[in-house]
Design an enzyme around this catalytic site. Structure first.
Site, PDB file in Angstrom:
ATOM      1  N   ASP A  31      56.671  87.510 105.698  1.00  0.00           N
ATOM      2  CA  ASP A  31      56.549  87.468 107.215  1.00  0.00           C
ATOM      3  C   ASP A  31      55.322  86.756 107.557  1.00  0.00           C
ATOM      4  O   ASP A  31      54.570  86.637 107.074  1.00  0.00           O
ATOM      5  CB  ASP A  31      56.156  88.992 107.196  1.00  0.00           C
ATOM      6  CG  ASP A  31      56.091  89.721 108.616  1.00  0.00           C
ATOM      7  OD1 ASP A  31      55.843  88.870 109.598  1.00  0.00           O
ATOM      8  OD2 ASP A  31      56.514  90.656 108.763  1.00  0.00           O
ATOM      9  N   THR A  72      59.077  89.824 114.363  1.00  0.00           N
ATOM     10  CA  THR A  72      59.442  90.311 113.000  1.00  0.00           C
ATOM     11  C   THR A  72      61.050  90.928 113.094  1.00  0.00           C
ATOM     12  O   THR A  72      61.791  90.574 112.548  1.00  0.00           O
ATOM     13  CB  THR A  72      58.591  91.324 112.514  1.00  0.00           C
ATOM     14  OG1 THR A  72      57.273  90.795 112.288  1.00  0.00           O
ATOM     15  CG2 THR A  72      58.925  91.844 111.138  1.00  0.00           C
ATOM     16  N   ASN A  93      60.291  93.761 118.555  1.00  0.00           N
ATOM     17  CA  ASN A  93      59.870  94.836 117.513  1.00  0.00           C
ATOM     18  C   ASN A  93      59.988  96.340 118.380  1.00  0.00           C
ATOM     19  O   ASN A  93      60.543  97.311 117.831  1.00  0.00           O
ATOM     20  CB  ASN A  93      58.536  94.675 117.231  1.00  0.00           C
ATOM     21  CG  ASN A  93      58.634  93.506 116.275  1.00  0.00           C
ATOM     22  OD1 ASN A  93      59.239  93.095 115.581  1.00  0.00           O
ATOM     23  ND2 ASN A  93      57.085  93.062 116.196  1.00  0.00           N
ATOM     24  N   ASP A 297      51.683  88.628 107.150  1.00  0.00           N
ATOM     25  CA  ASP A 297      51.579  88.893 108.863  1.00  0.00           C
ATOM     26  C   ASP A 297      50.565  89.538 109.031  1.00  0.00           C
ATOM     27  O   ASP A 297      49.873  89.212 109.961  1.00  0.00           O
ATOM     28  CB  ASP A 297      52.988  89.435 108.972  1.00  0.00           C
ATOM     29  CG  ASP A 297      53.151  89.874 110.500  1.00  0.00           C
ATOM     30  OD1 ASP A 297      53.481  88.864 111.223  1.00  0.00           O
ATOM     31  OD2 ASP A 297      52.833  90.977 111.174  1.00  0.00           O
ATOM     32  N   HIS A 301      47.664  87.939 111.613  1.00  0.00           N
ATOM     33  CA  HIS A 301      47.448  88.363 112.823  1.00  0.00           C
ATOM     34  C   HIS A 301      45.875  88.655 112.988  1.00  0.00           C
ATOM     35  O   HIS A 301      45.140  88.361 114.047  1.00  0.00           O
ATOM     36  CB  HIS A 301      47.990  89.752 112.834  1.00  0.00           C
ATOM     37  CG  HIS A 301      49.405  89.429 113.590  1.00  0.00           C
ATOM     38  ND1 HIS A 301      49.743  88.825 114.657  1.00  0.00           N
ATOM     39  CD2 HIS A 301      50.769  89.728 113.185  1.00  0.00           C
ATOM     40  CE1 HIS A 301      50.871  89.018 115.068  1.00  0.00           C
ATOM     41  NE2 HIS A 301      51.665  89.341 113.952  1.00  0.00           N
ATOM     42  N   ASP A 344      60.428  85.357 108.937  1.00  0.00           N
ATOM     43  CA  ASP A 344      61.091  85.796 110.098  1.00  0.00           C
ATOM     44  C   ASP A 344      60.633  85.167 111.251  1.00  0.00           C
ATOM     45  O   ASP A 344      61.196  85.594 112.392  1.00  0.00           O
ATOM     46  CB  ASP A 344      60.747  87.512 110.078  1.00  0.00           C
ATOM     47  CG  ASP A 344      59.355  87.635 110.014  1.00  0.00           C
ATOM     48  OD1 ASP A 344      58.378  86.901 109.546  1.00  0.00           O
ATOM     49  OD2 ASP A 344      58.814  88.899 110.274  1.00  0.00           O
ATOM     50  N   HIS A 345      59.391  84.371 111.237  1.00  0.00           N
ATOM     51  CA  HIS A 345      58.925  83.729 112.179  1.00  0.00           C
ATOM     52  C   HIS A 345      57.664  82.764 111.848  1.00  0.00           C
ATOM     53  O   HIS A 345      57.247  83.161 110.827  1.00  0.00           O
ATOM     54  CB  HIS A 345      58.622  84.488 113.498  1.00  0.00           C
ATOM     55  CG  HIS A 345      57.619  85.579 113.118  1.00  0.00           C
ATOM     56  ND1 HIS A 345      56.147  85.579 112.814  1.00  0.00           N
ATOM     57  CD2 HIS A 345      57.733  86.877 112.858  1.00  0.00           C
ATOM     58  CE1 HIS A 345      55.697  86.916 112.228  1.00  0.00           C
ATOM     59  NE2 HIS A 345      56.519  87.484 112.452  1.00  0.00           N
ATOM     60  N   HIS A 477      52.469  85.205 117.854  1.00  0.00           N
ATOM     61  CA  HIS A 477      53.811  84.435 117.589  1.00  0.00           C
ATOM     62  C   HIS A 477      54.621  85.215 118.820  1.00  0.00           C
ATOM     63  O   HIS A 477      54.505  85.931 119.461  1.00  0.00           O
ATOM     64  CB  HIS A 477      54.365  84.551 116.438  1.00  0.00           C
ATOM     65  CG  HIS A 477      54.612  85.848 115.713  1.00  0.00           C
ATOM     66  ND1 HIS A 477      55.439  86.797 116.022  1.00  0.00           N
ATOM     67  CD2 HIS A 477      53.817  86.620 115.056  1.00  0.00           C
ATOM     68  CE1 HIS A 477      55.169  87.803 115.415  1.00  0.00           C
ATOM     69  NE2 HIS A 477      53.892  87.693 114.831  1.00  0.00           N
TER      70      HIS A 477
END
Length: 538
Positions: A31, A72, A93, A297, A301, A344-345, A477
């Site tokens: 992630d 995600t 999401n 992730d 973040h 996923d990104h 993102h």
């Protein structure tokens, strides 16, 4: 003797036929992973984790998502359906649905209930909102439902969406420290999952705390510890090592493990236990295990892409991958599993970091954006015509506008004109432009690929590159720019050649490529574009 020889020929023929598919497919999503992390941290990786996959497998250096928003849930859905949110329906999401007039979470399902030691809301989840089949669904059907599919992640969406509609199980992490599921998959958790939860392994990780994995000098690819661009984990005074996870846990719950590298370790422990207890890869019906590592992730973040904490998370994940590969070698067989790894990104740089480095960008709180749009509406019309602003989508109340006797097109245009005065806005597109995109506008086409007219807004905003709708620390993102779309794409194992490509590829090519590799039906929403570099391998 002739009968024995004939029997031997038949057995050998059956074995050769069986080898036309691997015994196990392992799909790994990391992630928020940027491709550049594989370059930036490569000198600090072991030879047996990321480097093993890259050096002995096939590396696509230039793989991208081909839509916006890069979040995600859409990422996981697109990897496994082989198509974009415009088709698979997972447009965020969570999002405001025009059809229902209320907020919707990607895997919400009130018709099912929690299995295991989780809260009521944590377990009311299923893939019902996913509108197209996944490669895992097609594997289930392609093996007459004999091949098993199991999905797992710290996040519900990271477990449920990859596993698809026909999965045997999906497991995700609860703030109680247990892995849970829902009645969509069965009446009770498998005994082995209950036993795993009863060991309370999360406490082992929490009790040992989080310090640097390697000597401090190793982290020279990252910013200093306690930089102004880092957020703070669960109320600590400063974002510095070492972290007392026990203190964080006492003030919060077991959910704190998600924002540490040890969330990934706990998930890998569960994955290896699943391989053992579910006998994955043990017969001639191909099984599929999806693993989504989410801690990267959470750390990204909160602390950002230049933090020592993020680098430490990847150095530890490298060792976790090495252990997982070794386990697969021993328990499934080196030539018997096909593995891919992607994200996923990716993510943006922290906007204040860029600003302090003399790039004219800034972070903007999306709540402030909402306030400014609503103020424009009331100042101009004496009414609030804004239903919702989220995921770069602006929803206007068409019914209310019509009731006031106003011409909707003119009202919409006034909102577009206002938005174009905002510092961060590059362009604003309306529904007609999006749904009639002819591909000539690169970013409009990206937006169109992520747009579902039954669920998305009346206007979609494209921010300028580098601007970020997020807080002053950490990162986020969601945009169609390369820093958010560029993800790693690695293949390894069964009938995967050693090699690399720098040609531009798309993440939605993964699922149809695997379908061709396994000789099964394409997921029903994909455009069926494949990665020829890893096909037709003898």
């Amino acid at each position: 003797m002739k009968k024995l020889f004939l029997l031997l020929v038949i057995i050998l023929g059956l074995n050769l036929q069986a080898q036309q598919r691997p015994k196990l497919v392992v799909g790994i999503v990391v992630d928020q992973m940027r491709m550049e992390y594989l370059y930036r941290f490569q000198n600090d990786f072991t030879e047996n984790g990321f480097k093993r996959i890259m050096n002995k497998g096939y590396v696509f250096h230039n793989a991208h998502y081909n839509y916006m928003p890069t979040y995600t849930a859409p990422g996981h859905a697109s990897i496994y359906t082989g198509t974009t949110p415009s088709v698979n329906g997972i447009v965020g999401n969570e999002w405001f649905s025009r059809a229902s007039g209320k907020e919707k979470y990607c895997t919400d399902d009130e018709s099912v209930h929690t299995l295991g030691d989780g809260t009521k809301a944590e377990g009311e989840m299923s893939p019902k909102n996913l509108q197209s089949t996944t490669i895992t669904d097609e594997l289930r059907m392609g093996t007459n439902f004999k091949g098993k599919v199991i999905g797992m992640s710290l996040k519900d969406r990271g477990a449920i969406l990859p596993a698809g509609h026909f999965a045997n199980w999906a497991f995700w992490y609860s703030k109680t420290g247990a892995f849970i599921s829902s009645t969509f998959y069965g009446e009770k958790l498998p005994d082995w999952v209950t036993d795993f939860n009863n060991q309370k392994k999360y406490l082992e990780y929490i009790n040992k705390g989080w310090n640097l994995y390697k000597p401090t000098a190793t982290y020279n690819e990252s910013d200093v510890d306690d930089s102004p661009y880092e957020g703070k984990l669960y109320g600590v005074d400063k974002p510095v090592f070492p972290y007392d996870l026990k203190k964080m846990y006492d003030k919060n719950d077991a959910g704190i493990l998600r924002a540490t590298p040890f969330g990934n370790d706990l998930l890998a422990d569960l994955a290896m236990k699943a391989i053992e207890k579910e006998n994955l890869g043990k017969d001639n019906d191909t099984d599929f295990l999806t693993i989504s590592f989410s801690s990267t992730d959470y750390v990204g973040h909160i602390l950002g892409p230049r933090s020592m904490e993020l680098q430490d998370t990847y150095l530890r994940l490298d060792q976790t991958l090495a252990d997982l590969l070794s386990y697969l070698d021993k328990n499934v067989g080196k030539d018997n599993y096909l593995l891919f790894l992607t994200a996923d990104h990716a993510c943006a740089e922290n906007a204040n970091f860029l600003k302090d480095s003399k790039l004219n960008v800034k972070n903007i709180d999306y709540k402030e954006i909402t306030k400014s749009i609503k103020k424009f509406s009331t100042d101009t019309y004496g009414e609030d015509y804004v239903t919702n602003y989220s995921n770069f989508n602006l929803y206007l109340n068409k019914l209310k506008i019509k009731e006031k006797g106003l011409e909707y097109i003119k009202v919409e245009q006034s909102f577009r004109d206002f938005l174009m005065t905002q510092e961060q806005v590059k362009k604003v597109y309306n529904e007609e432009e999006i749904t009639h995109s002819n591909g000539s506008d690169y970013y409009l086409n990206m937006i169109a690929n992520g747009y579902d007219a039954t669920q998305d807004g009346n206007l979609v905003i494209l921010d300028k590159p580098g601007y970020i709708e997020y807080g002053p620390t950490g990162t986020s993102h969601g945009t169609p720019y390369a820093y958010d779309t560029h993800a790693p794409l690695l293949f390894y194992g069964w009938k995967i050649p050693k090699g690399e490509s720098h040609d531009k590829k798309y993440i939605v090519q993964i699922a149809p490529t695997i379908a061709q590799k396994l000789g099964i039906t394409f997921p029903n929403g994909t455009q069926c574009e494949v990665l020829n570099e890893i096909l037709n391998v003898k």
